[in-house]
Motif scaffolding. Structure first.
Motif, PDB file in Angstrom:
ATOM      1  N   ARG A   1       0.886  -1.144   0.033  1.00  0.00           N
ATOM      2  CA  ARG A   1       0.055   0.075  -0.032  1.00  0.00           C
ATOM      3  C   ARG A   1       0.802   1.276   0.015  1.00  0.00           C
ATOM      4  O   ARG A   1       0.344   2.474   0.427  1.00  0.00           O
ATOM      5  N   LEU A   2       2.178   1.235  -0.665  1.00  0.00           N
ATOM      6  CA  LEU A   2       3.043   2.297  -0.193  1.00  0.00           C
ATOM      7  C   LEU A   2       2.440   3.518  -1.070  1.00  0.00           C
ATOM      8  O   LEU A   2       2.671   4.652  -0.651  1.00  0.00           O
ATOM      9  N   ASN A   3       1.992   3.347  -2.230  1.00  0.00           N
ATOM     10  CA  ASN A   3       1.539   4.446  -2.927  1.00  0.00           C
ATOM     11  C   ASN A   3       0.044   4.835  -3.055  1.00  0.00           C
ATOM     12  O   ASN A   3      -0.505   5.459  -3.897  1.00  0.00           O
ATOM     13  N   TYR A   4      -0.774   4.320  -1.994  1.00  0.00           N
ATOM     14  CA  TYR A   4      -2.218   4.542  -1.669  1.00  0.00           C
ATOM     15  C   TYR A   4      -2.232   6.060  -0.950  1.00  0.00           C
ATOM     16  O   TYR A   4      -1.447   6.147  -0.053  1.00  0.00           O
ATOM     17  N   ARG A   5      -3.048   6.732  -1.255  1.00  0.00           N
ATOM     18  CA  ARG A   5      -3.455   8.158  -0.447  1.00  0.00           C
ATOM     19  C   ARG A   5      -4.300   7.446   0.877  1.00  0.00           C
ATOM     20  O   ARG A   5      -5.142   6.236   0.659  1.00  0.00           O
ATOM     21  N   PRO A   6      -4.371   8.501   1.915  1.00  0.00           N
ATOM     22  CA  PRO A   6      -5.087   8.104   2.991  1.00  0.00           C
ATOM     23  C   PRO A   6      -6.767   7.503   2.818  1.00  0.00           C
ATOM     24  O   PRO A   6      -7.189   6.567   3.211  1.00  0.00           O
ATOM     25  N   ASP A   7      -7.070   8.254   1.659  1.00  0.00           N
ATOM     26  CA  ASP A   7      -8.548   8.075   1.441  1.00  0.00           C
ATOM     27  C   ASP A   7      -8.758   6.488   0.469  1.00  0.00           C
ATOM     28  O   ASP A   7      -9.948   6.422   0.339  1.00  0.00           O
ATOM     29  N   GLU A   8      -7.856   6.085   0.470  1.00  0.00           N
ATOM     30  CA  GLU A   8      -7.887   4.758  -0.201  1.00  0.00           C
ATOM     31  C   GLU A   8      -7.361   3.901   0.705  1.00  0.00           C
ATOM     32  O   GLU A   8      -7.322   2.588   0.300  1.00  0.00           O
ATOM     33  N   LEU A   9      -7.426   4.075   1.909  1.00  0.00           N
ATOM     34  CA  LEU A   9      -7.187   3.100   2.966  1.00  0.00           C
ATOM     35  C   LEU A   9      -8.080   2.996   4.063  1.00  0.00           C
ATOM     36  O   LEU A   9      -8.767   3.842   4.357  1.00  0.00           O
ATOM     37  N   SER A  10      -8.100   1.803   4.755  1.00  0.00           N
ATOM     38  CA  SER A  10      -9.015   1.733   5.726  1.00  0.00           C
ATOM     39  C   SER A  10      -8.845   2.306   6.970  1.00  0.00           C
ATOM     40  O   SER A  10      -7.538   2.905   7.127  1.00  0.00           O
TER      41      SER A  10
ATOM     42  N   GLY B   1      -7.739   1.027   9.938  1.00  0.00           N
ATOM     43  CA  GLY B   1      -6.881   0.389  10.513  1.00  0.00           C
ATOM     44  C   GLY B   1      -5.601   0.728   9.683  1.00  0.00           C
ATOM     45  O   GLY B   1      -4.387   0.661  10.288  1.00  0.00           O
ATOM     46  N   GLN B   2      -5.290   0.632   8.650  1.00  0.00           N
ATOM     47  CA  GLN B   2      -4.401   0.953   7.754  1.00  0.00           C
ATOM     48  C   GLN B   2      -3.874   2.232   7.842  1.00  0.00           C
ATOM     49  O   GLN B   2      -2.643   2.547   7.882  1.00  0.00           O
ATOM     50  N   ARG B   3      -4.732   3.416   7.961  1.00  0.00           N
ATOM     51  CA  ARG B   3      -4.353   4.747   8.256  1.00  0.00           C
ATOM     52  C   ARG B   3      -3.556   4.745   9.636  1.00  0.00           C
ATOM     53  O   ARG B   3      -2.658   5.444   9.677  1.00  0.00           O
ATOM     54  N   GLN B   4      -4.153   3.921  10.647  1.00  0.00           N
ATOM     55  CA  GLN B   4      -3.582   4.178  11.816  1.00  0.00           C
ATOM     56  C   GLN B   4      -2.130   3.430  11.909  1.00  0.00           C
ATOM     57  O   GLN B   4      -1.344   3.793  12.412  1.00  0.00           O
ATOM     58  N   ARG B   5      -1.993   2.554  10.910  1.00  0.00           N
ATOM     59  CA  ARG B   5      -0.732   1.550  10.891  1.00  0.00           C
ATOM     60  C   ARG B   5       0.433   2.699  10.124  1.00  0.00           C
ATOM     61  O   ARG B   5       1.436   2.782  10.613  1.00  0.00           O
TER      62      ARG B   5
ATOM     63  N   LEU C   1     -11.559   2.566  15.720  1.00  0.00           N
ATOM     64  CA  LEU C   1     -11.270   1.449  15.227  1.00  0.00           C
ATOM     65  C   LEU C   1     -12.380   0.444  15.545  1.00  0.00           C
ATOM     66  O   LEU C   1     -12.703   0.395  16.836  1.00  0.00           O
ATOM     67  N   ASP C   2     -12.799  -0.642  14.777  1.00  0.00           N
ATOM     68  CA  ASP C   2     -13.696  -1.779  15.343  1.00  0.00           C
ATOM     69  C   ASP C   2     -12.582  -2.514  16.024  1.00  0.00           C
ATOM     70  O   ASP C   2     -11.514  -2.324  16.108  1.00  0.00           O
ATOM     71  N   ARG C   3     -13.312  -3.517  16.974  1.00  0.00           N
ATOM     72  CA  ARG C   3     -12.436  -4.281  17.883  1.00  0.00           C
ATOM     73  C   ARG C   3     -11.217  -5.049  17.022  1.00  0.00           C
ATOM     74  O   ARG C   3     -10.114  -5.185  17.759  1.00  0.00           O
ATOM     75  N   GLU C   4     -11.640  -5.685  15.934  1.00  0.00           N
ATOM     76  CA  GLU C   4     -10.781  -6.600  15.355  1.00  0.00           C
ATOM     77  C   GLU C   4      -9.479  -5.838  14.982  1.00  0.00           C
ATOM     78  O   GLU C   4      -8.277  -6.148  15.119  1.00  0.00           O
ATOM     79  N   THR C   5      -9.788  -4.515  14.162  1.00  0.00           N
ATOM     80  CA  THR C   5      -8.671  -3.635  13.586  1.00  0.00           C
ATOM     81  C   THR C   5      -7.899  -3.236  14.750  1.00  0.00           C
ATOM     82  O   THR C   5      -6.677  -2.935  14.932  1.00  0.00           O
ATOM     83  N   GLY C   6      -8.405  -2.854  15.818  1.00  0.00           N
ATOM     84  CA  GLY C   6      -8.060  -2.401  17.114  1.00  0.00           C
ATOM     85  C   GLY C   6      -6.776  -3.461  17.583  1.00  0.00           C
ATOM     86  O   GLY C   6      -5.787  -2.898  18.155  1.00  0.00           O
ATOM     87  N   ARG C   7      -7.318  -4.475  17.701  1.00  0.00           N
ATOM     88  CA  ARG C   7      -6.403  -5.736  18.326  1.00  0.00           C
ATOM     89  C   ARG C   7      -5.030  -5.764  17.242  1.00  0.00           C
ATOM     90  O   ARG C   7      -3.924  -6.044  17.899  1.00  0.00           O
ATOM     91  N   SER C   8      -5.308  -5.455  15.834  1.00  0.00           N
ATOM     92  CA  SER C   8      -4.210  -5.495  15.174  1.00  0.00           C
ATOM     93  C   SER C   8      -3.507  -4.241  15.448  1.00  0.00           C
ATOM     94  O   SER C   8      -2.059  -4.466  15.444  1.00  0.00           O
ATOM     95  N   VAL C   9      -3.854  -3.178  15.578  1.00  0.00           N
ATOM     96  CA  VAL C   9      -3.061  -1.923  15.855  1.00  0.00           C
ATOM     97  C   VAL C   9      -2.143  -2.380  17.240  1.00  0.00           C
ATOM     98  O   VAL C   9      -1.430  -2.081  17.376  1.00  0.00           O
ATOM     99  N   LEU C  10      -2.892  -3.072  18.255  1.00  0.00           N
ATOM    100  CA  LEU C  10      -2.178  -3.206  19.518  1.00  0.00           C
ATOM    101  C   LEU C  10      -1.327  -4.338  19.487  1.00  0.00           C
ATOM    102  O   LEU C  10      -0.093  -4.117  20.180  1.00  0.00           O
TER     103      LEU C  10
END
Length: 219
Positions: free
Chosen positions: A134-143, A145-149, A172-181
């Motif tokens: 996702r290197l060349n994706y802009r923020p509006d093209e990311l979920s 959780g991806q923006r947080q990462r 974030l939803d709980r599943e995405t939150g767990r991924s960030v944690l």
């Protein structure tokens, strides 16, 4: 030696009609590689504590020690230099620049350094947080959780010894939150300390320690 330590920190805000004591005689030390959650009700002083630890605000009384050195007497320029050298920030609303790609957003804190390896380092950090495709994706093209990462990768680009996160799973939803944690756990395994201000109970499962703050005092 703690990477950051508050000793007797009190923070008051003055207005014409009243004085608000946001922090009251706070003592807190954060060790390298430690993951600490700061929890408490709204208005308890959590965000003020994060700002003081991040050298964004100066205590009314007491001092904050960064790598054992007092900081309260530093000039604005010296505090900025210390933040850049040692501290990374992850905000609830990400604060990514919408016109830049994920790669370019990670590079932003180092743009003035003219580092010829900056692009390579930013790409490596994005790969480490699972965004190598996702290197060349802009923020509006990311979920979310991806923006947080992306924000986590940006916080790490200066090789900080401390990362401060304000409600990192709040949007974030709980599943995405767990991924960030899990990403924060990986950061701590590299010796970086993480302090997360949060209302999210699931954060407790990932941290080494929980600090509860009520009415500006650590309980």
């Amino acid at each position: 030696m703690p990477v950051i330590e508050a000793r007797g920190v009190t923070k008051r805000y003055e207005s014409r009609s009243e004085t608000v004591e946001a922090l009251a005689d706070v003592d807190l030390a954060i060790e390298p590689g430690e993951f600490v959650a700061v929890m408490g009700p709204s208005g308890s002083g959590k965000s003020t504590l994060l700002n003081v630890l991040g050298l964004l605000d100066v205590p009314t009384e007491g001092d904050v020690y960064l790598d054992g050195e007092p900081t309260v007497r530093l000039s604005d320029r010296e505090r900025t230099r210390a933040r850049k050298r040692t501290i990374g920030f992850v905000f609830q609303n990400f604060y990514l620049i919408p016109t830049l790609t994920a790669l370019e957003n990670v590079e932003v804190p180092r743009l003035l350094d003219r580092d010829p390896r900056m692009e390579e380092r930013a790409a490596d950090l994005l790969r480490r947080v699972g965004l190598g495709d996702r290197l060349n994706y802009r923020p509006d093209e990311l979920s979310g959780g991806q923006r947080q990462r992306v924000a986590i990768a940006r916080a790490l680009v200066n090789d900080p010894r401390l990362v401060l996160a304000d409600e990192p799973t709040g949007n974030l939803d709980r599943e995405t939150g767990r991924s960030v944690l899990t990403q924060f756990e990986d950061v701590c395994e590299q010796g970086v300390a993480v302090v997360a201000v949060t209302h999210d109970d699931q954060v407790i499962d990932y941290t080494d320690r929980v600090v509860n703050i009520v009415d500006g005092r650590i309980q």
